[in-house]
Design an enzyme around this catalytic site. Structure first.
Site, short mmCIF file in Angstrom:
data_model
loop_
_atom_site.label_atom_id
_atom_site.label_comp_id
_atom_site.label_asym_id
_atom_site.label_seq_id
_atom_site.Cartn_x
_atom_site.Cartn_y
_atom_site.Cartn_z
N LYS A 151 -4.89 -10.47 -5.81
CA LYS A 151 -6.34 -10.52 -5.82
C LYS A 151 -7.09 -9.75 -6.17
O LYS A 151 -7.09 -8.14 -6.53
CB LYS A 151 -5.24 -10.14 -4.19
N LYS A 173 -11.01 -3.69 -4.12
CA LYS A 173 -12.07 -3.23 -3.54
C LYS A 173 -11.57 -1.33 -4.36
O LYS A 173 -11.92 -1.00 -4.47
CB LYS A 173 -12.92 -2.47 -2.09
N LYS A 222 0.94 -1.15 0.25
CA LYS A 222 0.09 0.15 0.13
C LYS A 222 0.98 1.14 0.26
O LYS A 222 0.70 2.57 -0.63
CB LYS A 222 -1.29 0.29 1.35
P1 TYM Z 1 -10.62 -5.81 3.65
O1 TYM Z 1 -11.71 -4.56 3.94
O2 TYM Z 1 -9.84 -5.19 3.07
O3 TYM Z 1 -10.97 -6.96 3.79
C1 TYM Z 1 -12.28 -8.05 4.43
C2 TYM Z 1 -11.79 -9.14 4.54
O4 TYM Z 1 -12.53 -9.66 3.42
C3 TYM Z 1 -11.84 -10.82 3.11
N1 TYM Z 1 -10.65 -10.96 1.82
C4 TYM Z 1 -11.05 -11.50 -0.07
N2 TYM Z 1 -11.06 -12.52 0.50
C5 TYM Z 1 -10.92 -13.30 -0.79
N3 TYM Z 1 -10.57 -12.82 -1.60
C6 TYM Z 1 -10.76 -11.53 -1.73
N4 TYM Z 1 -9.98 -10.96 -3.34
C7 TYM Z 1 -10.51 -10.59 -0.69
N5 TYM Z 1 -10.09 -10.00 -0.60
C8 TYM Z 1 -10.93 -9.14 0.68
C9 TYM Z 1 -10.12 -10.41 3.07
O5 TYM Z 1 -9.16 -10.88 3.64
C10 TYM Z 1 -10.85 -9.53 4.94
O6 TYM Z 1 -10.79 -10.81 5.69
N6 TYM Z 1 -7.66 -5.49 7.80
C11 TYM Z 1 -8.75 -5.99 7.74
C12 TYM Z 1 -10.02 -5.81 8.36
C13 TYM Z 1 -10.17 -5.16 9.66
C14 TYM Z 1 -10.06 -7.19 10.77
C15 TYM Z 1 -10.15 -6.88 12.20
C16 TYM Z 1 -10.32 -8.37 9.75
C17 TYM Z 1 -9.94 -4.76 10.63
N7 TYM Z 1 -9.25 -5.19 11.58
C18 TYM Z 1 -9.90 -7.40 12.39
C19 TYM Z 1 -10.36 -8.89 11.45
C20 TYM Z 1 -10.15 -8.59 12.69
C21 TYM Z 1 -9.05 -5.18 5.42
O7 TYM Z 1 -9.28 -4.44 5.04
O8 TYM Z 1 -9.71 -6.25 5.18
#
Ligand code: TYM
Length: 333
Positions: free
Chosen positions: A196, A199, A114
């Site tokens: 991947k 978003k 990032k």
């Molecule tokens: P984030 O918002 O990027 O994504 C949310 C969840 O979706 C999963 N994910 C995916 N899984 C499969 N294929 C993909 N292309 C894909 N894109 C996203 C991510 O692995 C995630 O589980 N830091 C985290 C959010 C967070 C969090 C936490 C998660 C903040 N605090 C505490 C668990 C526990 C994040 O940016 O996810």
């Protein structure tokens, strides 16, 4: 009662990658872990580690909240809340920074990726992001944390921090375990299937949004990048596009990839892609319908208020105990 914790950043409209890697899995886990309480949240504090338009952010927070419910989560063993409405998350992040080494944060792959993409300055919030995430989890003594593949490294760091604190102060935090879905933990971009699905990808054709119209979904899948050998088999290294479509179909239909290969191996890419499009359209239709009733209903705000109260109750207690444990403030009478 044992806890399961997870979050999603409101950084853009949700796509099927996030859905298959997280929300769909949460729905399944609610069935298999009925004796656990789920704390699921919209990680808005994480979203501001990169500059955002404030009105867009606020709109997305509500959209993600509504989508959590529209995807079929049951309300009985769930507290759904907005991270910034529970102040203990910011507090815990600071405290955990004091138990985390700079070298550990520098090693985080997501930070490196990032930071590299960032055209304006890289904030210290982006750098310390993993301590915020560790706080999200440790505040609730989560036993399990369901996430997609890309969050594994953050989870490992969370475990290291928890163990470090426990070694110094006696068992204080539950050391969480990741729950990563067997299929769907890493859904790839439709246009560059070695990357991947994300978003934040500037290329909209790379993803399917949960709220996309049926004709857009079909177009995106029919034009998904594949290869030219015409063989339907699962081989992520040499055939990332076809393997990604097989993964999407398998995660949606709960059919094994081997079974899907057997079914489609004697067809052509067009027939196979049409079948993938059909199953994605069928999966998202009821979600979109539910979403449109939830987004403008008082039901959502009422549920978020309840979630906020539940989360604050648990998190405030834990942060007060932690402050005390590490010697902050005055001796308690
Ligand atoms: P984030 O918002 O990027 O994504 C949310 C969840 O979706 C999963 N994910 C995916 N899984 C499969 N294929 C993909 N292309 C894909 N894109 C996203 C991510 O692995 C995630 O589980 N830091 C985290 C959010 C967070 C969090 C936490 C998660 C903040 N605090 C505490 C668990 C526990 C994040 O940016 O996810």
């Amino acid at each position: 009662m044992k806890h399961i914790v997870s979050g999603i950043q409101p950084t853009g409209s949700l796509n099927i990658g996030t859905y298959l890697g997280s929300i769909k899995n949460f729905v399944k886990l609610q069935e298999s872990y009925q004796d656990h309480h789920f704390f699921l949240f919209i990680a808005d504090l994480h979203a501001i580690t990169i500059p955002r338009d404030r009105l867009e952010l606020r709109k997305t927070i509500k959209e993600v909240a509504a989508l959590y419910l529209a995807c079929g989560l049951k309300k009985d063993n769930l507290s759904l809340f907005i991270q910034s409405e529970v102040e203990a998350h910011s507090q815990m992040s600071y405290l955990l920074q004091c138990f985390t080494y700079i070298g550990e944060l520098e090693r985080m792959t997501q930070f490196k990726e990032k930071a590299q993409k960032q055209e304006t300055g890289v904030t210290s919030g982006l750098f310390t992001y993993p301590t915020l995430m560790a706080g999200d989890i440790l505040l609730y003594d989560a036993e399990y944390v369901p996430v997609g593949d890309d969050q594994k490294q953050h989870l490992e760091l969370t475990r290291d921090i928890a163990i470090r604190v426990n070694n110094r102060f006696g068992d204080f935090f539950t050391v969480p375990k990741p729950l990563i879905p067997k299929v769907g933990a890493r859904i790839m971009s439709l246009t560059e299937p070695t990357k991947k699905m994300s978003k934040s990808d500037t290329f909209v054709k790379s993803r399917i949004l949960l709220l996309d119209d049926e004709n857009i979904i079909r177009k995106r899948i029919m034009s998904a990048v594949t290869d030219t050998d015409g063989i339907i088999k699962f081989d992520p290294k040499n055939k990332p596009g076809i393997s990604n479509l097989l993964t999407i179909m398998s995660a949606i239909t709960n059919t094994s990839i081997e079974q899907l290969v057997t079914t489609y191996q004697n067809t052509d890419y067009k027939t196979f892609k049409e079948a993938v499009a059909d199953c994605v359209v069928a999966e998202l239709k009821p979600i979109k319908e539910k979403y449109s009733t939830i987004i403008n209903s008082g039901e959502l705000d009422a549920f978020l208020d309840k979630g906020k109260a539940d989360a604050n109750r648990v998190a405030r207690k834990k942060i007060a105990k932690f402050n005390h444990k590490i010697g902050l403030g005055r001796k308690q009478k």
